[in-house]
Design an enzyme around this catalytic site. Sequence first.
Site, short mmCIF file in Angstrom:
data_model
loop_
_atom_site.label_atom_id
_atom_site.label_comp_id
_atom_site.label_asym_id
_atom_site.label_seq_id
_atom_site.Cartn_x
_atom_site.Cartn_y
_atom_site.Cartn_z
N ARG A 46 -13.15 -0.71 -13.78
CA ARG A 46 -13.00 -2.13 -13.48
C ARG A 46 -13.98 -2.48 -12.36
NH1 ARG A 46 -7.48 -4.54 -11.38
NH2 ARG A 46 -7.97 -3.32 -9.54
N ASN A 102 0.55 -7.24 -13.35
CA ASN A 102 0.92 -7.46 -11.94
C ASN A 102 0.48 -8.86 -11.50
OD1 ASN A 102 1.48 -4.77 -12.18
ND2 ASN A 102 -0.31 -4.08 -11.06
N ASP A 103 -0.77 -9.17 -11.80
CA ASP A 103 -1.26 -10.50 -11.43
C ASP A 103 -0.78 -11.57 -12.39
OD1 ASP A 103 -2.69 -10.31 -9.00
OD2 ASP A 103 -4.21 -9.14 -10.04
N HIS A 131 0.82 -1.21 0.00
CA HIS A 131 0.00 0.00 0.00
C HIS A 131 0.86 1.26 0.00
CE1 HIS A 131 -4.15 1.47 0.99
NE2 HIS A 131 -3.43 2.58 1.06
N ARG A 151 -9.67 1.59 -10.45
CA ARG A 151 -9.73 0.47 -9.50
C ARG A 151 -10.88 0.72 -8.52
NH1 ARG A 151 -3.65 0.53 -10.15
NH2 ARG A 151 -3.03 -1.63 -10.41
N CYS A 166 -2.40 -2.67 -18.48
CA CYS A 166 -2.70 -1.73 -17.40
C CYS A 166 -1.95 -2.08 -16.11
CB CYS A 166 -4.21 -1.65 -17.14
SG CYS A 166 -4.90 -3.18 -16.54
N ARG A 224 2.73 -11.38 -4.88
CA ARG A 224 3.27 -10.09 -5.31
C ARG A 224 3.52 -9.11 -4.17
NH1 ARG A 224 -2.00 -7.51 -8.46
NH2 ARG A 224 -1.38 -5.48 -7.72
N GLU A 266 -5.18 -11.65 -16.81
CA GLU A 266 -4.22 -11.61 -15.71
C GLU A 266 -4.02 -12.97 -15.06
OE1 GLU A 266 -5.44 -8.72 -12.80
OE2 GLU A 266 -7.54 -9.28 -12.90
C1 PEP Z 1 -2.81 -6.09 -12.54
O1 PEP Z 1 -3.01 -7.14 -11.93
O2 PEP Z 1 -1.84 -5.92 -13.31
C2 PEP Z 1 -3.70 -4.93 -12.37
C3 PEP Z 1 -3.61 -3.88 -13.14
O3 PEP Z 1 -4.62 -4.95 -11.38
P1 PEP Z 1 -4.27 -4.85 -9.82
O4 PEP Z 1 -2.84 -4.37 -9.72
O5 PEP Z 1 -5.24 -3.89 -9.25
O6 PEP Z 1 -4.47 -6.25 -9.36
MG MG Z 2 -4.91 -7.54 -11.05
#
Ligand code: PEP
Ligand code: MG
Length: 579
Positions: free
Chosen positions: A341, A462-463, A197, A304, A510, A473, A439
């Site tokens: 989203r 990211n995911d 965070h 988000r 994204c 992560r 993702e």
């Molecule tokens: C991701 O997973 O890359 C993403 C953009 O969503 P979040 O980081 O909110 O999981």
């Molecule tokens: Mg994600």
Amino acid sequence: MASFTLHGIPVSRGIAIGRAHLLAAAALEVKHYLVAEEHLEAEVQRLQQALVAVHKELQTLWLDLPKDAPTELGAFIDVHALILSDPMISEAPLDIIRTRHYNAEWALLTQIDELSAQFDEIEDPYLRERKADIQQVAERVLKVLMGSAQPLAAVGDGEYQAQMIVVAHDISPADMLQFRDRSFIGFVTDVGGQNSHTAIVARSLDIPAAVGMSQASTLVEQDDWIIIDGDAGVVIVNPSALVLEQYRERQNALQRARKKLNKLKKTPAVTKDGTPITLLANIELPDDCAAAMDAGANGVGLFRSEFLFMGRNSRIPSEDEQFEQYKRAVVAMKGRPVTIRTLDIGADKPLDQTEHTALNPALGLRAIRYCLAEPQLFLSQLRAILRASAFGKVRILIPMLAHAFEIDQSLAMIAQAKAELREEGVKFDETVEVGAMIEIPAAALALPMFVKRMDFLSIGTNDLIQYTLAIDRVDYEVAHLYNPLHPAVLQLIAMTIAAGNKAGIDVAVCGEMAGDVKLTRLLLGMGLREFSMHPAQLLSVKQEILNSDLARLASQTRKIMRSMEPDAIADAVQQLQLM
Ligand code: PEP
Ligand code: MG
């Protein structure tokens, strides 16, 4: 003073040079002694007064909350206030003083240690995470007890603050609030991953930061001079005059570069060969639209929405409340598309007081899985989003899809929401596009299933990296394994871009990769034409785009994609920068 260097995880770019302000009590030495019988009540009172002082401190924090502060930050203060008044904290340590004759600090720590051990046993990840809150509250009380009870507001004058770097074991959201308000110039923490965070806030504020420094808060002393090299994740403590000079020069060069970048705000993002590229913004709350517009974003690529749901003591925002927020974002973007989203709750973003006891929350009931299990909640969000679509261009983005039936059920829910609104005579855009986040590796490997059903795709790297490489992560102990350039990750991304392009539907990235200038050319070479990132990253990415020649990048990227050797890939990606 000896100079030394610490290495951690870079989370936010730039260089900060300033004085250390130790925020956490991790470095404070707590005294242990036994209190004589006749002084016991005085010791009890000392602790009680400290508890009252912290209560007041939290109240002040609450009252000083800026109007535009994310709602979850207020709720975090509430949680801390609740913990403080819980008998576990407000009474049990007093009993320890009376029965065991421990001094106040020792008694408090004893109780916290016992509570922490109990929390470690809890299976519910939400409750388990509250251990950190309890420790943060205890740190506040300890600081008061130890006479260094300086809420940040009381520290120094403006000039001093202007060069303060926060050094902490961990930063609580309540303290981060002040970080938002006051001009701290950087932060360093012992723990935390690239997506913690605090890291996300630092990145969104564009402040140099490094986390996962493991011992920083014990090794660095109050007022030490420190340099944060936010690009490298390096902290230099008590640098020599020569090193300081070198970093000042680098800092000046960065500032000059930044000023130059600002001139690109209105320049269209077009490659050397004339291909237009869409640059979108990632936002957490409607207020972030101002920064997106200022940076010249073509729209919002990722709103988000779960941030509207977090930290509200499990009070879910009503359809009307949500509608107002989505509408604010849509209106603020003045006709540019806003991709909302749907709720991505769960894992590291728990909804308060969820009763889920998933042992492995990242693989559990999160995002679309959660929404399909709570159809009423999902439906009210979809209705709110659709209602906002009457005020500008809105797109709906569904997170974490893996199965065809999840896509079909989501689309059916959207159809139901539309039918209800139509029946009620409520206006909305009948042509709202619906997209899928790619993702989960399964999604990237089954793209025809998505392309057939969806209007656009957005790659959540990211995911995608987390699930492809099986690394949590947010866990800094495995952060070194989190590698966007792993050949498997690159293959999945390239396949997704190619499938979208072939089908003639928009594909964006994204995840954080989209805002990483070191990867811009690689993604362009793969055929990506839409990037969504935090507004602070947009201009540097645009600059890369302006200097890119797509034909050359594409042929080099094809070579990179044939390699399964990580070192060769990393070298070749570096070479792209020089083209
Ligand atoms: C991701 O997973 O890359 C993403 C953009 O969503 P979040 O980081 O909110 O999981
Ligand atoms: Mg994600």
